[in-house]
Every structure is written in structure tokens, then in C-alpha cells.
Design a protein around this motif. Structure first.
Motif, PDB file in Angstrom:
ATOM      1  N   GLY A  67      21.430 -77.616 -10.897  1.00 56.33           N
ATOM      2  CA  GLY A  67      21.138 -76.405 -11.654  1.00 56.33           C
ATOM      3  C   GLY A  67      22.352 -75.821 -12.371  1.00 56.33           C
ATOM      4  N   PRO A  68      23.465 -75.629 -11.632  1.00 55.62           N
ATOM      5  CA  PRO A  68      24.649 -75.070 -12.298  1.00 55.62           C
ATOM      6  C   PRO A  68      25.151 -75.942 -13.455  1.00 55.62           C
ATOM      7  N   ALA A  69      25.131 -77.266 -13.284  1.00 45.21           N
ATOM      8  CA  ALA A  69      25.584 -78.162 -14.360  1.00 45.21           C
ATOM      9  C   ALA A  69      24.630 -78.086 -15.550  1.00 45.21           C
ATOM     10  N   THR A  70      23.339 -77.996 -15.250  1.00 51.18           N
ATOM     11  CA  THR A  70      22.326 -77.885 -16.309  1.00 51.18           C
ATOM     12  C   THR A  70      22.526 -76.585 -17.084  1.00 51.18           C
ATOM     13  N   LEU A  71      22.768 -75.492 -16.358  1.00 49.05           N
ATOM     14  CA  LEU A  71      22.960 -74.209 -17.019  1.00 49.05           C
ATOM     15  C   LEU A  71      24.195 -74.246 -17.927  1.00 49.05           C
ATOM     16  N   LYS A  72      25.271 -74.861 -17.435  1.00 48.16           N
ATOM     17  CA  LYS A  72      26.486 -74.975 -18.256  1.00 48.16           C
ATOM     18  C   LYS A  72      26.191 -75.733 -19.546  1.00 48.16           C
ATOM     19  N   ALA A  73      25.420 -76.823 -19.422  1.00 47.24           N
ATOM     20  CA  ALA A  73      25.092 -77.632 -20.603  1.00 47.24           C
ATOM     21  C   ALA A  73      24.215 -76.849 -21.583  1.00 47.24           C
ATOM     22  N   ILE A  74      23.262 -76.087 -21.035  1.00 48.89           N
ATOM     23  CA  ILE A  74      22.384 -75.271 -21.888  1.00 48.89           C
ATOM     24  C   ILE A  74      23.207 -74.212 -22.623  1.00 48.89           C
ATOM     25  N   ARG A  75      24.177 -73.625 -21.925  1.00 46.82           N
ATOM     26  CA  ARG A  75      25.020 -72.584 -22.523  1.00 46.82           C
ATOM     27  C   ARG A  75      25.801 -73.095 -23.735  1.00 46.82           C
ATOM     28  N   ARG A  76      26.037 -74.403 -23.772  1.00 49.06           N
ATOM     29  CA  ARG A  76      26.794 -74.974 -24.899  1.00 49.06           C
ATOM     30  C   ARG A  76      25.910 -75.255 -26.108  1.00 49.06           C
ATOM     31  N   LEU A  77      24.587 -75.159 -25.932  1.00 44.36           N
ATOM     32  CA  LEU A  77      23.683 -75.418 -27.057  1.00 44.36           C
ATOM     33  C   LEU A  77      23.639 -74.204 -27.968  1.00 44.36           C
ATOM     34  N   PRO A  78      23.556 -74.446 -29.280  1.00 38.71           N
ATOM     35  CA  PRO A  78      23.485 -73.314 -30.205  1.00 38.71           C
ATOM     36  C   PRO A  78      22.254 -72.457 -29.910  1.00 38.71           C
ATOM     37  N   GLY A  79      22.445 -71.149 -29.836  1.00 37.03           N
ATOM     38  CA  GLY A  79      21.318 -70.245 -29.639  1.00 37.03           C
ATOM     39  C   GLY A  79      20.949 -70.007 -28.184  1.00 37.03           C
ATOM     40  N   HIS A  80      21.613 -70.692 -27.252  1.00 37.56           N
ATOM     41  CA  HIS A  80      21.232 -70.512 -25.843  1.00 37.56           C
ATOM     42  C   HIS A  80      22.384 -70.027 -24.976  1.00 37.56           C
ATOM     43  N   ALA A  81      23.440 -69.572 -25.615  1.00 38.98           N
ATOM     44  CA  ALA A  81      24.610 -69.112 -24.861  1.00 38.98           C
ATOM     45  C   ALA A  81      24.268 -67.909 -23.993  1.00 38.98           C
ATOM     46  N   ALA A  82      23.263 -67.141 -24.417  1.00 34.76           N
ATOM     47  CA  ALA A  82      22.957 -65.910 -23.686  1.00 34.76           C
ATOM     48  C   ALA A  82      21.526 -65.869 -23.145  1.00 34.76           C
ATOM     49  N   THR A  83      20.805 -66.987 -23.196  1.00 36.56           N
ATOM     50  CA  THR A  83      19.436 -66.990 -22.664  1.00 36.56           C
ATOM     51  C   THR A  83      19.491 -66.704 -21.158  1.00 36.56           C
ATOM     52  N   PRO A  84      18.797 -65.661 -20.691  1.00 32.47           N
ATOM     53  CA  PRO A  84      18.867 -65.340 -19.262  1.00 32.47           C
ATOM     54  C   PRO A  84      18.351 -66.494 -18.407  1.00 32.47           C
ATOM     55  N   ALA A  85      19.020 -66.710 -17.280  1.00 38.29           N
ATOM     56  CA  ALA A  85      18.628 -67.789 -16.372  1.00 38.29           C
ATOM     57  C   ALA A  85      18.481 -67.241 -14.959  1.00 38.29           C
ATOM     58  N   VAL A  86      17.483 -67.772 -14.256  1.00 34.60           N
ATOM     59  CA  VAL A  86      17.218 -67.385 -12.873  1.00 34.60           C
ATOM     60  C   VAL A  86      17.239 -68.660 -12.032  1.00 34.60           C
ATOM     61  N   PHE A  87      18.010 -68.664 -10.970  1.00 33.47           N
ATOM     62  CA  PHE A  87      18.010 -69.812 -10.067  1.00 33.47           C
ATOM     63  C   PHE A  87      16.944 -69.631  -9.001  1.00 33.47           C
ATOM     64  N   MET A  88      16.255 -70.732  -8.675  1.00 33.88           N
ATOM     65  CA  MET A  88      15.321 -70.743  -7.546  1.00 33.88           C
ATOM     66  C   MET A  88      15.910 -71.683  -6.513  1.00 33.88           C
ATOM     67  N   THR A  89      16.133 -71.172  -5.322  1.00 35.58           N
ATOM     68  CA  THR A  89      16.808 -71.998  -4.334  1.00 35.58           C
ATOM     69  C   THR A  89      16.545 -71.519  -2.919  1.00 35.58           C
ATOM     70  N   ALA A  90      16.658 -72.449  -1.986  1.00 40.90           N
ATOM     71  CA  ALA A  90      16.565 -72.072  -0.572  1.00 40.90           C
ATOM     72  C   ALA A  90      17.917 -71.569  -0.073  1.00 40.90           C
ATOM     73  N   LYS A  91      18.964 -71.832  -0.862  1.00 38.41           N
ATOM     74  CA  LYS A  91      20.316 -71.428  -0.446  1.00 38.41           C
ATOM     75  C   LYS A  91      20.590 -70.011  -0.938  1.00 38.41           C
ATOM     76  N   VAL A  92      20.272 -69.032  -0.119  1.00 34.19           N
ATOM     77  CA  VAL A  92      20.389 -67.644  -0.577  1.00 34.19           C
ATOM     78  C   VAL A  92      21.277 -66.793   0.332  1.00 34.19           C
ATOM     79  N   GLN A  93      22.293 -67.412   0.950  1.00 33.49           N
ATOM     80  CA  GLN A  93      23.317 -66.614   1.630  1.00 33.49           C
ATOM     81  C   GLN A  93      23.987 -65.752   0.564  1.00 33.49           C
ATOM     82  N   SER A  94      24.479 -64.579   0.967  1.00 32.19           N
ATOM     83  CA  SER A  94      24.983 -63.663  -0.063  1.00 32.19           C
ATOM     84  C   SER A  94      26.129 -64.275  -0.875  1.00 32.19           C
ATOM     85  N   ASP A  95      26.985 -65.075  -0.239  1.00 23.95           N
ATOM     86  CA  ASP A  95      28.082 -65.671  -1.021  1.00 23.95           C
ATOM     87  C   ASP A  95      27.543 -66.710  -1.998  1.00 23.95           C
TER      88      ASP A  95
END
Length: 133
Positions: A67-95
Motif C-alpha cells: 500500500g505505501p509503495a502504491t501510494l507513493k507511485a500514485i502521488r507521482r502521477l500528474p493530477g494525483h499528488a493530493a488525491t486523499p487516500a485511506v489505508f485499510m489494514t489489520a495493523k492499527v497500533q497507534s504507531d
């Protein structure tokens, strides 16, 4: 008149077919969104131009590009630098959650999610994100 800030188009990236099917039902049938569901980061990068999502919902743990790598790649696409993203995950410790927010996510939805409230959770995150402007 307020501008129509309502969320319509969502791009979801989730490698598990069962979870993808439940989320599609939750977001399309219950939520009334237009959903483009991709099974990999690579597929999402190929389809994002076509679906022009207002919001991206993505799994954190995926084979290949996570997910994080995908988001980084999306951020580099024209027009998607600021598209809001929400992660869905079982890993939800506060850190862990802080880490996702540091990557630029606007929210984190814990898995397993409740299909009956998923659309509402996403709308709530969207409304908080849009209210900032």
C-alpha cells in the motif's frame, strides 16, 4: 449554494478477492459510490487515469507493491499528488496508524471492517478532509 463536495468515485486496491467483493458490495450497493476495484498497485496505476478517483482506499499488505509503495507511485502521477487516500489494514497500533498518516493518508480503517458501516466511515473521513479547505 454550497459546491457539491460529495464523494462519488473511489479507487480501491485490495489483493484479497473475498475482501474486494465485500467492499464492492458495501461501497456500491450500500454506499452508492462508483467503485473501481483493483487487485494490485500495478493495476491501480494502469486504471487510475481512466477512473479519476476522488478518494483512494488501499490495503497496506499486498504482494509486489504494498500500500505505501502504491501510494507513493500514485502521488507521482500528474493530477494525483493530493488525491486523499485511506489505508485499510489489520495493523492499527497507534504507531502504525501514525506511520500511515505520515505517508499522507487521511485516515485508516481497521480490518476486518463492517460492510454495513464502511461507506459511512469513508464518507466521514471524506467530510473531515474536505472541511479543512
Amino acid at each position: 449554494m454550497m459546491p457539491d463536495n460529495s464523494l462519488k468515485r473511489i479507487l480501491m486496491i485490495e489483493d484479497e478477492p473475498d475482501i474486494r467483493a465485500v467492499a464492492e458490495l458495501a461501497l456500491e450497493a450500500i454506499g452508492g459510490f462508483e467503485l473501481t476495484a483493483c487487485e494490485s498497485g500495478q493495476q491501480a496505476l494502469e486504471q487510475i487515469g481512466e477512473c479519476q478517483p476522488q478518494l483512494i482506499v488501499l490495503d497496506v499488505m499486498m504482494p509486489g507493491m504494498d500500500g505505501p509503495a502504491t501510494l507513493k507511485a500514485i502521488r507521482r502521477l500528474p493530477g494525483h499528488a493530493a488525491t486523499p487516500a485511506v489505508f485499510m489494514t489489520a495493523k492499527v497500533q497507534s504507531d502504525e496508524v501514525q506511520g500511515y498518516l505520515a505517508l499522507g493518508a487521511v485516515g485508516v480503517i481497521p480490518k476486518p471492517f463492517d460492510p454495513l458501516i464502511l461507506a459511512d466511515q469513508i464518507r466521514e473521513i471524506w467530510n473531515e478532509t474536505c472541511a479543512i479547505g
